[in-house]
Design an enzyme around this catalytic site. Structure first.
Site, PDB file in Angstrom:
ATOM      1  N   ASP A 294       4.876  54.389  24.110  1.00  6.37           N
ATOM      2  CA  ASP A 294       6.266  54.664  24.453  1.00  6.37           C
ATOM      3  C   ASP A 294       7.184  54.422  23.255  1.00  6.37           C
ATOM      4  O   ASP A 294       8.174  53.713  23.356  1.00  6.37           O
ATOM      5  CB  ASP A 294       6.664  53.755  25.634  1.00  6.37           C
TER       6      ASP A 294
ATOM      7  N   GLU B 190      -1.485  46.585  26.420  1.00  3.83           N
ATOM      8  CA  GLU B 190      -1.681  47.338  27.656  1.00  3.83           C
ATOM      9  C   GLU B 190      -2.832  48.326  27.616  1.00  3.83           C
ATOM     10  O   GLU B 190      -2.659  49.518  27.906  1.00  3.83           O
ATOM     11  CB  GLU B 190      -0.376  48.054  28.039  1.00  3.83           C
TER      12      GLU B 190
ATOM     13  N   TYR C  91       7.141  45.214  35.296  1.00  6.71           N
ATOM     14  CA  TYR C  91       8.504  45.759  35.445  1.00  6.71           C
ATOM     15  C   TYR C  91       8.851  45.878  36.922  1.00  6.71           C
ATOM     16  O   TYR C  91       9.052  46.961  37.441  1.00  6.71           O
ATOM     17  CB  TYR C  91       8.584  47.124  34.730  1.00  6.71           C
TER      18      TYR C  91
ATOM     19  N   GLU D  37       6.521  40.966  28.494  1.00  8.11           N
ATOM     20  CA  GLU D  37       7.508  42.032  28.722  1.00  8.11           C
ATOM     21  C   GLU D  37       8.029  41.953  30.148  1.00  8.11           C
ATOM     22  O   GLU D  37       7.272  41.699  31.086  1.00  8.11           O
ATOM     23  CB  GLU D  37       6.889  43.437  28.531  1.00  8.11           C
TER      24      GLU D  37
HETATM   25  C1  GCB Z   1       5.511  48.718  28.423  1.00  6.79           C
HETATM   26  C2  GCB Z   1       5.093  48.941  27.017  1.00  6.79           C
HETATM   27  C3  GCB Z   1       6.255  49.274  26.110  1.00  6.79           C
HETATM   28  C4  GCB Z   1       7.218  50.205  26.832  1.00  6.79           C
HETATM   29  C5  GCB Z   1       7.745  49.527  28.069  1.00  6.79           C
HETATM   30  C6  GCB Z   1       8.678  50.415  28.875  1.00  6.79           C
HETATM   31  O1  GCB Z   1       4.846  48.141  29.207  1.00  6.79           O
HETATM   32  O2  GCB Z   1       4.339  47.894  26.487  1.00  6.79           O
HETATM   33  O3  GCB Z   1       5.751  49.862  24.953  1.00  6.79           O
HETATM   34  O4  GCB Z   1       8.265  50.621  26.013  1.00  6.79           O
HETATM   35  O5  GCB Z   1       6.657  49.223  28.899  1.00  6.79           O
HETATM   36  O6  GCB Z   1       9.867  50.333  28.682  1.00  6.79           O
HETATM   37  O7  GCB Z   1       8.164  51.203  29.660  1.00  6.79           O
END
Ligand code: GCB
Length: 662
Positions: free
Chosen positions: A229, A472, A526, A562
């Protein structure tokens, strides 16, 4: 990260990968390095594994000269991306091969022009410049080395039409001894070809997809699919340097440090080259004021003892953090010519228990960020004002650490970490290992090489407290088990100082197969973003459950590497809605409440995603890039930055003396 392809592309990709077509397609155009025999002849020309690759530092015996500035540039837009090789562009002035433009080095080339084709270019990009070498370098008792701090992804370089080096992979340095190739009194011509193509076996991996439907796509149409990403910025992104050493020289030094009571120990192991028999080495340790602390004469291996040692402490853990000694190494060459190299050394220890991360035997709580090397115009190009600004912001927020998500950062950035006490989880570029092919023996061998190169580069840095071998990966796949056992084992083998090793997981605790090999469990999730969208109330439950389950499974400390939410700066919604600044803050506040429950137990850190907004490939979920930064891409604070600052300084004051004015 979730792979964001539409369903049609995704189906095609599966089909392509099942048939192993991607690799064939790469060969079809010949625009990947493999088509030019790069991989086959790699060992012959790549900077040898036995070379130390010490960061070029000036001294009384060494000169360093940067080849930054405007270079001539031409992207090979031919349909097979192979015109440069067919016409041997390295044998002539680039402007004689066709139209060229001025291109700054260092910088990514993608955002420099108004040309959409160049921004999204895939294939070989050609650079050229000339320079004069001072006649003082024409000396048999000295060598001159040409060094690339990084170029993305495959590189071939020619000096005066002679091939001097090839390298696989971005983000890490490579170099060649050019002493016998340099010309004097006439210009030297340096030509560099860089190819950004990602395949299932590159690190990071990607695929090339041909769109063969003539009704819908132009002839020969292909796209580069990314499994990560962030934008695949390319070119000569870090400085190119010429440096000299005497012919008998310090090629490498490996140090490890230990502390017992008030005594510090620096163990050193030097590799000397250029002489067949042993040469005497003098190692002196100087303190910050250049006062001599200890002097040892040896044949290269030994120990320096430091009474009343001043330890290297992270930012905010001491009123004098990041104390650096200088290890001055003098190699006595022949005819009274000696080589002098000064290595900054921080004396500190690192240890992991089942619930804690200890630096100098004190519990360390990571208050940090996931980051990117990314900014307007320069992309991933090294930029000193940006580096200085970022470190000021990191300290303004009260952070003490970051992860080099998702690739090794420039050595100039790592120097700042050592000097300012910012602790680093040093990550290699293995982001997005998703398919079985990404876990093949071929990728594994390359991955091990990359870890060797990363450890070789950063092994002496006090700021680096842990290696991350991947971000990941599909660690639920059966192949992942052997793969991570091997890469993590290899990393431990090549780092004699015994730093902990991890990788960053987004699979579920009940399916992951790699976490068992990691010293610390690093988790990305997330909640209320990629699922339960808009439902902020679930975060407390899901984050808590997840931490508990992971701890139950492995009994290892955990870092939340994260979490976060996109926020478009200036978009306000109350009650909060996704993409507003208020929603980002609410996500954070909810996570904080869970972190606070586990901080005194086994949660050893929190790193918000992300420090600043950054560019990605275009997609419906990205508004001109990823907006999860607490700063904008231009480094202005969103409301979330103030919230985080408040928290991080509060935590800092609980764990050690503050050492800066607020
Ligand atoms: C993740 C990734 C990261 C992305 C982020 C996102 O899990 O490690 O590279 O930018 O999510 O914002 O989706």
């Amino acid at each position: 990260m979730k792979i964001r392809f539409n369903r049609r592309m995704f189906t095609m990709m599966l089909l392509f990968s099942a048939l192993n077509v991607a690799a064939v397609l790469v060969m079809r155009t010949g625009f990947h390095a493999a088509a030019h025999g790069v991989e086959a002849s790699r060992s012959a020309l790549t900077s040898s594994d036995s070379e130390g690759m010490l960061f070029p530092r000036e001294s009384e015996s060494r000169e360093v000269r940067e080849l930054g500035g405007m270079w001539k540039f031409r992207a090979d837009m031919s349909s097979n991306r192979n015109a440069g090789f067919e016409q041997q562009w390295w044998t002539k002035p680039l402007e004689q091969t066709g139209p060229v433009i001025d291109m700054p080095v260092p910088a990514s080339y993608n955002d420099i022009t108004q040309d959409r084709q160049l921004r999204d270019f895939v294939g070989w990009a050609w650079y050229q410049r000339s320079f004069y070498a001072p006649t003082s370098w024409k000396n048999v008792k000295q060598r001159t080395v040409l060094r690339f701090e990084s170029a993305h992804y495959n590189t071939i370089a020619w000096l005066n039409s002679k091939e001097i080096v090839r390298h696989d992979g971005g983000h890490l340095p490579f170099e060649a001894d050019v002493s016998s190739i340099l010309s004097y009194k006439v210009p030297n011509v340096l030509t560099v070809a860089v190819n950004n193509t990602l395949t299932p076996h590159t690190i990071p991996p990607g695929t090339i997809q041909y769109m063969d439907d003539p009704d819908r796509y132009p002839p020969g149409y292909f796209v580069q699919n990314l499994q990560m990403d962030f934008f695949n910025y390319a070119g000569i992104q870090r400085p190119v340097k010429l440096y000299t050493t005497p012919s008998v020289y310090l090629d490498d030094i490996t140090i490890s440090t230990d502390v017992q009571g008030t005594t510090g120990y620096v163990n050193f192991d030097c590799v000397i080259k250029g002489n067949s028999s042993a040469v005497p080495v003098t190692v002196e340790l100087l303190d910050k004021t250049e006062e001599l602390v200890a002097r040892v004469k040896s044949s290269g291996k030994g120990q320096v003892k430091v009474n009343d040692v001043k330890l290297w402490w992270p930012f905010t853990m001491s009123s004098d953090p990041a104390y650096l000694y200088t290890l001055k190494v003098t190699v006595m060459g022949s005819a009274g010519q000696s080589d002098v190299y000064r290595l900054p050394v921080g004396i500190r220890t690192v240890k992991v228990t089942s619930t804690q991360f200890l630096i100098n035997s004190k519990p360390f709580y990571f208050r940090g960020f996931g980051r990117h090397e990314d900014s307007d115009i320069r992309g991933k190009g090294l930029d000193y004002p940006l580096i200085a600004k970022d470190f000021n912001l990191i300290k303004w927020v009260g952070a003490n650490s970051f992860r080099t998500s998702h690739y090794p950062y420039a050595e100039e950035i790592m120097d700042m970490c050592d000097q300012q006490g910012i602790v680093v989880i040093d990550e290699c570029p293995a982001v997005g290992l998703k398919t079985k092919e990404n876990f093949s023996n071929k990728t594994l061998a390359h991955h091990k090489d990359v870890m060797t190169e990363l450890v070789r580069r950063d092994k002496n840095r006090p700021s680096v407290v842990m290696w991350s071998v991947a971000n990941e990966p599909a660690s639920q796949l059966p192949e992942a088990e052997y793969y991570f056992k091997t890469v993590i084992g290899h990393t431990k083998d090549v780092d004699p100082s015994g730093r902990p090793v991890t990788f960053v997981i987004n699979q579920s605790f009940d399916t992951d197969r790699g976490g068992q090999f990691a010293d610390v469990v690093c988790l990305n999730n997330y909640y209320s973003w990629y699922h339960d969208m808009g439902h902020l109330e679930v975060i407390k439950y899901q984050a808590k459950y997840n931490l508990e389950q992971w701890y139950l499974k492995h009994h290892k400390p955990i870092i939340q590497t994260e979490y976060g939410a996109d926020a478009v700066a200036g978009l306000h919604m109350d009650p909060p809605m996704m993409f507003s600044e208020e929603y980002q803050q609410e996500v954070m506040t909810n996570y904080f409440s869970v972190f606070d429950q586990f901080r005194q137990q086994y949660l050893i850190g929190e790193m918000i995603w992300n420090f600043a907004d950054f560019m990605t490939a275009q997609s419906t979920t990205r508004v001109a890039g990823n907006k999860k930064g607490i700063f904008t891409r231009q480094r202005q604070p969103k409301t979330a930055a103030f919230l985080l600052r408040d928290r991080y300084w509060r935590l800092a004051n609980q764990t050690g003396p503050r050492n800066t004015e607020l």
